[in-house]
Every structure is written in C-alpha cells, then in structure tokens.
Design a protein around this motif. Structure first.
Motif, PDB file in Angstrom:
ATOM      1  N   LYS A  23       0.849  -1.204   0.000  1.00 52.61           N
ATOM      2  CA  LYS A  23       0.000   0.000   0.000  1.00 52.61           C
ATOM      3  C   LYS A  23       0.880   1.248   0.000  1.00 52.61           C
ATOM      4  CE  LYS A  23      -1.825   1.482   4.021  1.00 52.61           C
ATOM      5  NZ  LYS A  23      -1.500   2.879   4.362  1.00 52.61           N
ATOM      6  N   LEU A  27       0.957   4.014  -3.061  1.00 54.34           N
ATOM      7  CA  LEU A  27       0.404   5.375  -2.928  1.00 54.34           C
ATOM      8  C   LEU A  27       1.423   6.431  -3.343  1.00 54.34           C
ATOM      9  CD1 LEU A  27      -1.559   4.962   0.446  1.00 54.34           C
ATOM     10  CD2 LEU A  27      -2.491   5.036  -1.882  1.00 54.34           C
ATOM     11  N   ALA A  95      -2.219  10.278   2.765  1.00 56.37           N
ATOM     12  CA  ALA A  95      -1.154  10.153   1.756  1.00 56.37           C
ATOM     13  C   ALA A  95      -1.370  11.104   0.584  1.00 56.37           C
ATOM     14  CB  ALA A  95      -1.101   8.717   1.237  1.00 56.37           C
ATOM     15  N   ILE A 120      -4.149   8.241  14.552  1.00 57.82           N
ATOM     16  CA  ILE A 120      -2.996   7.794  15.365  1.00 57.82           C
ATOM     17  C   ILE A 120      -2.111   8.956  15.783  1.00 57.82           C
ATOM     18  CG2 ILE A 120      -2.915   5.455  14.426  1.00 57.82           C
ATOM     19  CD1 ILE A 120      -0.839   6.352  12.446  1.00 57.82           C
ATOM     20  N   ARG A 123      -0.057  14.221  13.054  1.00 59.70           N
ATOM     21  CA  ARG A 123       0.497  14.119  11.704  1.00 59.70           C
ATOM     22  C   ARG A 123       0.873  15.491  11.120  1.00 59.70           C
ATOM     23  NH1 ARG A 123      -1.308   9.003  10.148  1.00 59.70           N
ATOM     24  NH2 ARG A 123       0.432   8.896   8.698  1.00 59.70           N
ATOM     25  N   MET A 125       3.204  18.481   9.257  1.00 59.17           N
ATOM     26  CA  MET A 125       3.969  18.431   7.999  1.00 59.17           C
ATOM     27  C   MET A 125       5.159  19.382   8.037  1.00 59.17           C
ATOM     28  SD  MET A 125       1.160  18.058   4.937  1.00 59.17           S
ATOM     29  CE  MET A 125       2.487  18.053   3.723  1.00 59.17           C
ATOM     30  N   LEU A 127       8.265  19.014   8.691  1.00 54.39           N
ATOM     31  CA  LEU A 127       9.510  18.545   8.045  1.00 54.39           C
ATOM     32  C   LEU A 127       9.362  18.564   6.519  1.00 54.39           C
ATOM     33  CD1 LEU A 127      10.326  15.575  10.454  1.00 54.39           C
ATOM     34  CD2 LEU A 127      11.344  17.859  10.429  1.00 54.39           C
ATOM     35  N   HIS A 128       8.143  18.260   6.041  1.00 52.54           N
ATOM     36  CA  HIS A 128       7.896  18.328   4.591  1.00 52.54           C
ATOM     37  C   HIS A 128       8.157  19.763   4.119  1.00 52.54           C
ATOM     38  CE1 HIS A 128       5.124  14.620   4.313  1.00 52.54           C
ATOM     39  NE2 HIS A 128       5.320  14.780   5.603  1.00 52.54           N
ATOM     40  N   PHE A 162      13.796  14.316  12.074  1.00 47.02           N
ATOM     41  CA  PHE A 162      13.273  12.963  12.301  1.00 47.02           C
ATOM     42  C   PHE A 162      13.191  12.295  10.932  1.00 47.02           C
ATOM     43  CE2 PHE A 162      11.044   9.666  14.566  1.00 47.02           C
ATOM     44  CZ  PHE A 162      10.286   9.060  13.576  1.00 47.02           C
ATOM     45  N   PRO A 163      13.582  11.039  10.787  1.00 47.56           N
ATOM     46  CA  PRO A 163      13.557  10.403   9.456  1.00 47.56           C
ATOM     47  C   PRO A 163      12.118  10.119   9.006  1.00 47.56           C
ATOM     48  CG  PRO A 163      14.211   8.793  11.100  1.00 47.56           C
ATOM     49  CD  PRO A 163      14.097  10.097  11.827  1.00 47.56           C
ATOM     50  N   SER A 164      11.404  11.196   8.706  1.00 43.21           N
ATOM     51  CA  SER A 164       9.996  11.077   8.300  1.00 43.21           C
ATOM     52  C   SER A 164       9.889  10.439   6.910  1.00 43.21           C
ATOM     53  CB  SER A 164       9.367  12.481   8.257  1.00 43.21           C
ATOM     54  OG  SER A 164       8.299  12.538   7.337  1.00 43.21           O
ATOM     55  N   GLY A 166       7.181  10.348   4.842  1.00 44.37           N
ATOM     56  CA  GLY A 166       6.503  11.232   3.890  1.00 44.37           C
ATOM     57  C   GLY A 166       7.341  12.429   3.506  1.00 44.37           C
ATOM     58  N   THR A 305       6.273   0.485  13.480  1.00 40.44           N
ATOM     59  CA  THR A 305       5.090   0.944  14.222  1.00 40.44           C
ATOM     60  C   THR A 305       3.806   0.354  13.637  1.00 40.44           C
ATOM     61  OG1 THR A 305       3.776   2.894  14.821  1.00 40.44           O
ATOM     62  CG2 THR A 305       5.082   3.061  12.828  1.00 40.44           C
ATOM     63  N   ASP A 306       3.809   0.048  12.330  1.00 40.86           N
ATOM     64  CA  ASP A 306       2.586  -0.459  11.691  1.00 40.86           C
ATOM     65  C   ASP A 306       2.277  -1.893  12.077  1.00 40.86           C
ATOM     66  OD1 ASP A 306       3.015   1.318   8.532  1.00 40.86           O
ATOM     67  OD2 ASP A 306       2.380   1.942  10.529  1.00 40.86           O
ATOM     68  N   ARG A 332      -0.971   5.739  19.408  1.00 40.06           N
ATOM     69  CA  ARG A 332      -1.178   4.499  18.678  1.00 40.06           C
ATOM     70  C   ARG A 332      -1.515   3.329  19.617  1.00 40.06           C
ATOM     71  NH1 ARG A 332       1.765   2.914  12.994  1.00 40.06           N
ATOM     72  NH2 ARG A 332      -0.224   2.309  12.064  1.00 40.06           N
ATOM     73  N   LEU A 371      -6.564   1.664  10.749  1.00 34.12           N
ATOM     74  CA  LEU A 371      -6.262   0.512   9.893  1.00 34.12           C
ATOM     75  C   LEU A 371      -5.587  -0.627  10.638  1.00 34.12           C
ATOM     76  CD1 LEU A 371      -5.485  -0.955   7.241  1.00 34.12           C
ATOM     77  CD2 LEU A 371      -3.806   0.820   6.840  1.00 34.12           C
TER      78      LEU A 371
HETATM   79  C1  EPZ Z   1       4.144   6.646   6.650  1.00 30.34           C
HETATM   80  O1  EPZ Z   1       3.394   7.694   7.244  1.00 30.34           O
HETATM   81  C2  EPZ Z   1       3.167   5.502   6.443  1.00 30.34           C
HETATM   82  N1  EPZ Z   1       2.091   5.937   5.553  1.00 30.34           N
HETATM   83  C3  EPZ Z   1       2.591   5.068   7.791  1.00 30.34           C
HETATM   84  O2  EPZ Z   1       1.750   3.939   7.545  1.00 30.34           O
HETATM   85  C4  EPZ Z   1       3.739   4.650   8.709  1.00 30.34           C
HETATM   86  O3  EPZ Z   1       3.221   4.323   9.978  1.00 30.34           O
HETATM   87  C5  EPZ Z   1       4.747   5.801   8.844  1.00 30.34           C
HETATM   88  O4  EPZ Z   1       5.200   6.208   7.525  1.00 30.34           O
HETATM   89  C6  EPZ Z   1       5.960   5.421   9.685  1.00 30.34           C
HETATM   90  O5  EPZ Z   1       6.588   4.310   9.128  1.00 30.34           O
HETATM   91  C7  EPZ Z   1       2.321   5.983   4.214  1.00 30.34           C
HETATM   92  O6  EPZ Z   1       3.409   5.701   3.734  1.00 30.34           O
HETATM   93  C8  EPZ Z   1       1.168   6.391   3.350  1.00 30.34           C
HETATM   94  P1  EPZ Z   1       6.219   9.819   9.132  1.00 30.34           P
HETATM   95  P2  EPZ Z   1       4.053   9.178   7.383  1.00 30.34           P
HETATM   96  O7  EPZ Z   1       6.229  11.110   8.419  1.00 30.34           O
HETATM   97  O8  EPZ Z   1       4.902   9.466   6.225  1.00 30.34           O
HETATM   98  C9  EPZ Z   1       6.212  12.868  12.741  1.00 30.34           C
HETATM   99  C10 EPZ Z   1      -0.196   2.631   7.702  1.00 30.34           C
HETATM  100  O9  EPZ Z   1      -0.821   2.112   8.644  1.00 30.34           O
HETATM  101  N2  EPZ Z   1       6.335  13.907  11.716  1.00 30.34           N
HETATM  102  O10 EPZ Z   1       7.420   8.934   9.066  1.00 30.34           O
HETATM  103  O11 EPZ Z   1       2.962  10.119   7.729  1.00 30.34           O
HETATM  104  C11 EPZ Z   1       4.822  12.241  12.720  1.00 30.34           C
HETATM  105  O12 EPZ Z   1       3.921  13.023  13.484  1.00 30.34           O
HETATM  106  C12 EPZ Z   1       0.343   4.044   7.848  1.00 30.34           C
HETATM  107  O13 EPZ Z   1       0.033   2.064   6.600  1.00 30.34           O
HETATM  108  C13 EPZ Z   1       6.579  15.213  12.115  1.00 30.34           C
HETATM  109  O14 EPZ Z   1       6.681  15.513  13.304  1.00 30.34           O
HETATM  110  O15 EPZ Z   1       4.965   8.943   8.679  1.00 30.34           O
HETATM  111  C14 EPZ Z   1       5.047  10.894  13.323  1.00 30.34           C
HETATM  112  O16 EPZ Z   1       5.024  11.006  14.731  1.00 30.34           O
HETATM  113  C15 EPZ Z   1       0.060   4.637   9.218  1.00 30.34           C
HETATM  114  N3  EPZ Z   1       6.673  16.186  11.166  1.00 30.34           N
HETATM  115  C16 EPZ Z   1       6.466  10.537  12.861  1.00 30.34           C
HETATM  116  O17 EPZ Z   1       7.068  11.767  12.425  1.00 30.34           O
HETATM  117  C17 EPZ Z   1       6.558  15.917   9.833  1.00 30.34           C
HETATM  118  O18 EPZ Z   1       6.675  16.843   9.001  1.00 30.34           O
HETATM  119  C18 EPZ Z   1       6.513   9.552  11.719  1.00 30.34           C
HETATM  120  O19 EPZ Z   1       5.810  10.112  10.651  1.00 30.34           O
HETATM  121  C19 EPZ Z   1       6.312  14.579   9.439  1.00 30.34           C
HETATM  122  C20 EPZ Z   1       6.209  13.591  10.402  1.00 30.34           C
END
Ligand code: EPZ
Length: 415
Positions: A23, A27, A95, A120, A123, A125, A127-128, A162-164, A166, A305-306, A332, A371
């Motif tokens: 998934k 996406l 997404a 959860i 969320r 953005m 860092l984006h 943080f290794p985000s 997205g 975490t998933d 979560r 989910l």
């Molecule tokens: C992706 O979400 C996945 N979704 C998530 O899967 C997954 O749990 C997550 O990565 C972690 O592996 C998709 O790929 C569509 P993050 P994403 O940015 O990109 C914080 C599922 O069940 N953060 O790595 O949103 C955020 O709040 C879903 O399939 C910031 O603080 O995850 C979180 O605490 C759920 N600032 C942490 O980082 C930002 O700008 C991880 O988020 C971005 C994120």
C-alpha cells in the motif's frame, strides 16, 4: 453503516497466503506519476480503498486512472494536470499530501488540502515544508491548505530532524526535477523509500543512496513514462505471520522480500515461533506456547510501528508480561480499550503499554479505530473463544486486499 466483520475464533490458520503489493509504496508511486507525462503502467498495485481514493483524486486533477484487464494500473497524465487536491477526497487520505512534492516538481505549484490529524496522531507536515522550502519553494499554510509555489528552485542540502517517511518522499520527488544536486540527510530508510527511488530512476531520475540515511539526487529536466512493478507489502505479510502464530497455526507467506521482514521475524521467533525461508516465501509455525517479549517501535530497520498493534494482540495471551514502547506516533494505543473488552489485561502509561498475558480472550463486539488497530482486533478475534464482531471494518479494507477471502482460505471462520 458497513456490516461488522464477524469472526468465530479458535481455528488455527493453515496453508498459504499470497501477499499483495505494498500500500505505502503504491500510494507514493501513484503520486509520483503526475511528474511523468503520458501513460505509466504500474504492476502489483493492490485493490484497496486507499488506492481507489488516490485514483479518484488523480482523476479530479485531470489524470485518467484505469484498472486494466490484467490487473495492472494505467495512469495517464495530461500536460495540463490541475494543481489543487479536492478537499472532500483529500481529507479521507493522509497520503494525498504526497502530491505536494510531485505537483511542485511537475507544475511548479501545488495547493494541497491539509489531510489533518488522523486516528494515530496529529500528523504535522513541518519537516515536509522545511525540506521543500530548502529547495527554493515558497510554502504557506492557509485555510487548511498548503499553498506552494516554486520560486527559484535549486538543489540543496536538507537535514531531517526525524527520518519522516513522507517528508523524505516529498523532498525526493521535488528534487528529482529541481536543477542541481540535493542531499537528504537523516532520510527515512524504509523499503517503500527505495521503491520510490527505483521508480523515479526507472523513469529517468538520478537518485542514489535510497535505503540509507543519506540520499543524493541530481535534478533532471524531464521524466519518461515506463512500466513498473511495486514491491510486496511487508506490513500485510507481518500481519498474517502474527495471525499464524496467534492461532497456533502453520502458514506459508508467499510473494515477499524476506529482508523486509527481518524485524517482525526476529520478534515472532522471540515469542517461540519457528520461521524459515521456504520456496521463496516464509514458513511460519507457531511455537508450543507464546513467550512474552518487549517491543520498541522505531524507524526502519527497527520494529515497525505499523505492526505494533498486531503484536499487542498476540502478546495479550503470552505466558507472562510484555512491555511495548511506541516511539513513532503519539497516539497508537487506541486499540487497547477495545481489546480489553475481550479480556486483555493492558496498562498504558504515556508511550508505554504493559501487557499482562491472560490464558485466553473472549469474543465481543468491538470497533476498529484505525487501519492497523482493526487488523489487530481481527487477530484477537481469530484466537478468541467465541464470536467477535468488529465494527468499522472499512478501516481494515483500506489497506488489506481481499482480507476476508485470504483469511477464509487459511481456515478462519469469517461469518
Ligand atoms: C508513513 O506515514 C506511512 N504511511 C505510515 O503507515 C507509517 O506508519 C509511517 O510512515 C511510519 O513508518 C504511508 O506511507 C502512506 P512519518 P508518514 O512522516 O509518512 C512525525 C499505515 O498504517 N512527523 O514517518 O505520515 C509524525 O507526526 C500508515 O500504513 C513530524 O513531526 O509517517 C510521526 O510522529 C500509518 N513532522 C512521525 O514523524 C513531519 O513533518 C513519523 O511520521 C512529518 C512527520
């Protein structure tokens, strides 16, 4: 209201299950196709709700998304693709925020509806936006939208606090079409990041280092359509592996990339399961009993975490007490109140859940809150004594293709 998912527990899962395409790779690669003129063909994209919603969003932007006879997904992107995601659809799918980097890369502007918090966590953005601004984009948050314009785009060095996942993906997509060199430091290393980089390179991008914490991108002028197969879903695979152990079963999980599953394999083996590679898949056999284990969720290659909620369901009937620390998302543990209604004994303090194993769970009417919590409640139902009804099962169908039929084929009693 959708019919609850009703499961009669007590039947060990036996047999083989074929894992669908990922998934979270599908996406982001679908979002990336807006950077590629003409028709891109994607293989192994699962038929799940989240893919359908993103396809609808792409169609609102003017693309044409078709599920072909052979099951592949065709995405035709016209030159005059629109740059604003529709609120009604975008709010259903977090997404959709991945269109920020790809639309900015292709059209030099984007107006993305902020997906807002979800079940959860908040969320954010930040860092984006920091990453895109580092490449020269002018980014504003206004009226629940992210408004972005490409000022003078030029490659740059971006450090992620943080290794985000997205944020890494959005920056990678914009950088792919930004003149000059971009380096992303402390980048996310998930397999889905590698899959996006492989897709972008397949359509003419120049990306190196994906899968490490240092990704180098050389911007190119344009990309060229191709056909690309998405990787299998490591979280779907981990979910069925956990269900096999939880029900005392013996399941061959097929169409997987074993290295992506090492974190979940290691943990399940600690609980006493026997797992080995067999015929290109993974054979998962439950141990004589379920031993308690401690879990800390971390960015890849740490424990994902998933799969945290799914492991919590399994450990709720372990021979002893387990401690689970959720380090990635702030909210979560929402499944806890639901699984406690089935007899689980769990105490939550902040980011830590203490799971005291009980002899068995009992069927009850529960509700999915997101989910993975939904998938975890299904695992609890599969091992509980009696019948469980899970409300809001559409959460599960967002990310698990043919969920009911795959369970039935493994011997589960899904009513
Ligand atoms: C992706 O979400 C996945 N979704 C998530 O899967 C997954 O749990 C997550 O990565 C972690 O592996 C998709 O790929 C569509 P993050 P994403 O940015 O990109 C914080 C599922 O069940 N953060 O790595 O949103 C955020 O709040 C879903 O399939 C910031 O603080 O995850 C979180 O605490 C759920 N600032 C942490 O980082 C930002 O700008 C991880 O988020 C971005 C994120």
């Amino acid at each position: 209201m959708e019919e609850p998912l009703t499961i009669e527990g007590g039947h060990p899962l036996q047999g083989r299950v074929r894992i669908s395409g990922a998934k979270n790779a599908s996406l982001v690669i679908m979002a990336a196709t807006v950077m590629v003129p003409g028709e891109t063909i994607l293989e192994n994209v699962p038929c799940i709700r989240d893919v359908e919603v993103l396809a609808d969003i792409l169609e609102c932007l003017g693309a044409r998304v078709t599920r072909l006879e052979d099951g592949n997904l065709s995405i035709y992107v016209p030159d005059d693709i629109k740059v604003e995601t529709p609120y009604e659809l975008a709010k259903k799918l977090r997404a959709s925020n991945l269109l920020l980097g790809s639309l900015l890369g292709k059209k030099r502007e984007a107006r993305i509806c902020l997906p807002g918090g979800c079940d959860i966590g908040s969320r954010p953005m930040d860092l984006h936006l920091k990453g895109l601004a580092a490449l020269g984009a002018e980014v504003r948050l206004e009226h629940g939208f992210v408004e972005a314009r490409a000022g003078k785009l030029v490659g740059n060095r971006v450090y992620l606090d943080f290794p985000s996942v997205g944020a890494t993906e959005n920056i990678m997509m914009l950088a792919a079409l930004t003149p000059g060199y971009t380096v992303i430091e402390n980048a996310a290393k998930e397999p889905e990041i590698v899959d996006l980089a492989n897709f972008l390179n397949a359509v003419g991008g120049k990306i190196r280092g994906a899968g490490t914490d240092l990704i180098r991108i050389e911007g190119v002028a344009e990309l060229k359509a191709t056909r690309y197969a998405v990787i299998p879903d490591r979280i779907e695979a981990g979910t069925y592996m956990t269900a096999a152990v939880a029900t005392g079963g013996d399941v061959l999980v097929e169409n997987v990339i074993p290295t992506h599953l090492y974190p979940i394999m290691a943990k399940l083996q600690e609980t006493g399961a026997v797992i080995r590679e067999e015929n290109g898949g993974l054979r998962v056999q439950a141990g004589a009993e379920i031993l308690p284990v401690d879990i800390k969720t971390l960015p890849y290659p740490g424990f994902p975490t998933d799969l945290q909620s799914q492991m919590m369901a399994l450990l709720s009937v372990a021979r002893g007490t387990s401690v689970i620390v959720e380090n990635v998302f702030e909210n979560r543990f929402r499944m806890v109140d639901e699984i406690k209604r089935m007899g689980a004994r769990i105490k939550v303090e902040g980011h830590t859940a203490v799971v005291e194993g009980v002899p068995r769970l009992y069927g009850a009417r529960v509700k999915a809150t997101d989910l993975r919590a939904g998938a975890a409640l299904a695992i609890a139902a599969l091992m509980a004594e009696g019948v469980t009804e899970i409300e809001n099962p559409y959460y599960i169908y967002r990310g698990y293709e043919n969920f009911k039929s795959k369970l039935r084929n493994l011997g589960a009693r899904v009513i």
